[in-house]
Design a protein around this motif. Structure first.
Motif, PDB file in Angstrom:
ATOM      1  N   ALA A 114       0.811  -1.218   0.000  1.00 32.71           N
ATOM      2  CA  ALA A 114       0.000   0.000   0.000  1.00 32.71           C
ATOM      3  C   ALA A 114       0.843   1.265   0.000  1.00 32.71           C
ATOM      4  O   ALA A 114       0.306   2.361  -0.201  1.00 32.71           O
ATOM      5  CB  ALA A 114      -0.923   0.003   1.218  1.00 32.71           C
ATOM      6  N   ASN A 171      -5.354   4.122   0.683  1.00 35.31           N
ATOM      7  CA  ASN A 171      -5.291   3.205   1.817  1.00 35.31           C
ATOM      8  C   ASN A 171      -3.835   2.906   2.146  1.00 35.31           C
ATOM      9  O   ASN A 171      -3.079   2.444   1.281  1.00 35.31           O
ATOM     10  CB  ASN A 171      -6.027   1.901   1.506  1.00 35.31           C
ATOM     11  CG  ASN A 171      -7.524   2.092   1.447  1.00 35.31           C
ATOM     12  OD1 ASN A 171      -8.090   2.836   2.242  1.00 35.31           O
ATOM     13  ND2 ASN A 171      -8.179   1.435   0.506  1.00 35.31           N
ATOM     14  N   MET A 224      -4.697  -0.589   8.903  1.00 32.38           N
ATOM     15  CA  MET A 224      -4.828  -0.103   7.535  1.00 32.38           C
ATOM     16  C   MET A 224      -6.075   0.777   7.472  1.00 32.38           C
ATOM     17  O   MET A 224      -7.143   0.408   7.956  1.00 32.38           O
ATOM     18  CB  MET A 224      -4.974  -1.282   6.571  1.00 32.38           C
ATOM     19  CG  MET A 224      -5.205  -0.879   5.121  1.00 32.38           C
ATOM     20  SD  MET A 224      -3.698  -0.343   4.284  1.00 32.38           S
ATOM     21  CE  MET A 224      -2.903  -1.948   4.021  1.00 32.38           C
TER      22      MET A 224
END
Length: 390
Positions: free
Chosen positions: A175, A190, A290
């Motif tokens: 990510a 994200n 996350m």
């Protein structure tokens, strides 16, 4: 003459803080880079840790002043401060001989004169002595390394590796990659920060020359750190050494720094010592999940648009950084606001030329682009650092 307790606490506290602030590695930094502040990510790796306990007990009697801080009422169960005829003595431990932290301040006569700080068991600890000879630091760490979590795929910051089958979905580092065109206020993405435990996040720096390293010494290294051959820890250590000894990608200059001093030397050799900054990502909370972050309206700031040195923390019993000189890179400061109110001052590095990267590298899988077509960016995890000229 009576000695006031608050003054004693202040004196002892000041002495310990002065000793901690005067570590040889930090002095080396200040000498080599006098105009460059040390980022928190590196400063945390130099800090002397003292036991954090839950109870404080203060006693004043004929023997002087005694302060005990611990979890219970067992003798030696925490931190004790004693002020008497022998001077000042501070012990922080669990009641075992030689355990914990010991600070002694005496009259300066004989072998025990001056200030002495000992952390840990004999043979496996750090000793700091302040006396007529100056400040002396001896570090003797021989304990077994502790790793939390396992990387599900190849190191994503070594660009020669192809992504594993599961890395794209399971590795939180995936990510961290994005495109440069996305660096605009209001853009959401994200991201998960605070994922460093499995990457050697809790390890500390040792002084130059005290970290055994190299494939030819691997058996000796495992024995030194009490690591079982074939274990998960041994595999992670071996992988780090192999990455450090592998050939560079596309002529990129790389170096594995096994001490703060060697990291400074490599950086200075590539960037010089004047007008150099070192920055890392800073996050307001630990162990954040996350979540979706938005680039704050205050906006993105470009810090550098030339060469830089990026150092990635590796998996090893003590702090080792994989550093590489990156050409055609831009460095950005990116203010982020998380869904749960968490804020981050993230550092992003954008690589303008990725033509020499492995075509199956994780970044290309995540972003669905090909090598050499567009600038590829990534946020730096908190324990990593980028150096640049300004």
């Amino acid at each position: 003459m009576a000695i006031r307790f608050p003054m004693i606490c202040l004196i002892v506290s000041s002495m310990v803080m002065a000793i901690a602030a005067d570590l040889p590695q930090e002095r080396y930094w200040n000498t080599a880079l006098p105009n460059t502040p040390i980022p928190n990510s590196l400063h945390h790796l130099l800090t002397l840790d003292f036991t954090d306990e839950k109870r404080t007990n203060v006693q004043v009697g004929k023997g002087g002043v005694n302060v005990n801080t611990g979890k219970g009422y067992k003798p030696g169960g925490g931190t004790s401060v004693n002020v008497g005829k022998g001077g000042v003595h501070v012990d922080a431990g669990k009641g075992k001989p030689g355990g914990g932290t010991h600070v002694s301040v005496s009259g300066g006569k004989g072998p025990g004169g001056g200030v002495n700080v000992n952390t840990g068991k004999p043979g496996k600890r750090t000793d700091v002595g302040v006396g007529k000879g100056g400040v002396i630091v001896h570090t003797r760490h021989k304990g077994k390394p502790v790793y939390v979590g396992v990387t599900p795929g190849p190191n994503p910051f070594v660009y020669q590796y192809a992504a594993s089958e599961t890395q794209l979905h399971d590795d939180p580092k995936a990510a961290l990659f994005f495109l440069e065109k996305d660096l605009v206020p209001g853009k959401t993405m994200n991201v998960r920060f605070n994922t460093e435990d499995g990457y050697g996040g809790k390890t500390k720096f040792l002084p130059r020359g005290e970290v055994p390293f190299g494939s030819e010494k691997f058996s000796e290294i495992l024995n030194r750190f009490s690591v079982k051959p074939g274990s998960e820890e041994a595999g992670m250590m071996k992988k780090t050494i192999e990455e450090c000894e592998a050939k560079s990608v596309g002529g990129e200059e790389k170096y594995c720094a096994t001490s703060l001093e060697s990291m400074i030397d490599f950086t200075v050799s590539k960037l010089g010592k004047n007008h150099v900054r070192a920055v890392s990502t800073e996050v307001t909370k630990k162990n954040a999940p996350m979540q979706k972050y938005k680039i704050a309206a205050a906006g993105v700031k470009k810090l550098s648009d030339d060469k830089s040195v990026v150092c990635h923390k590796q998996k090893y019993p003590f702090a080792v950084f994989y550093c590489h000189k990156a050409m055609m890179t831009s460095v950005y400061s990116v203010p982020l606001e998380g869904e749960n109110g968490m804020r981050a001052k993230a550092v992003a590095v954008c690589h303008k030329n990725t033509s020499a990267w492995n075509p199956n590298h994780l970044a290309f899988k995540v972003l669905k682009v090909k090598p050499g077509t567009v600038p590829v960016c990534h946020f730096l995890p908190e324990t990593h650092v980028v150096w640049f000229s300004y």
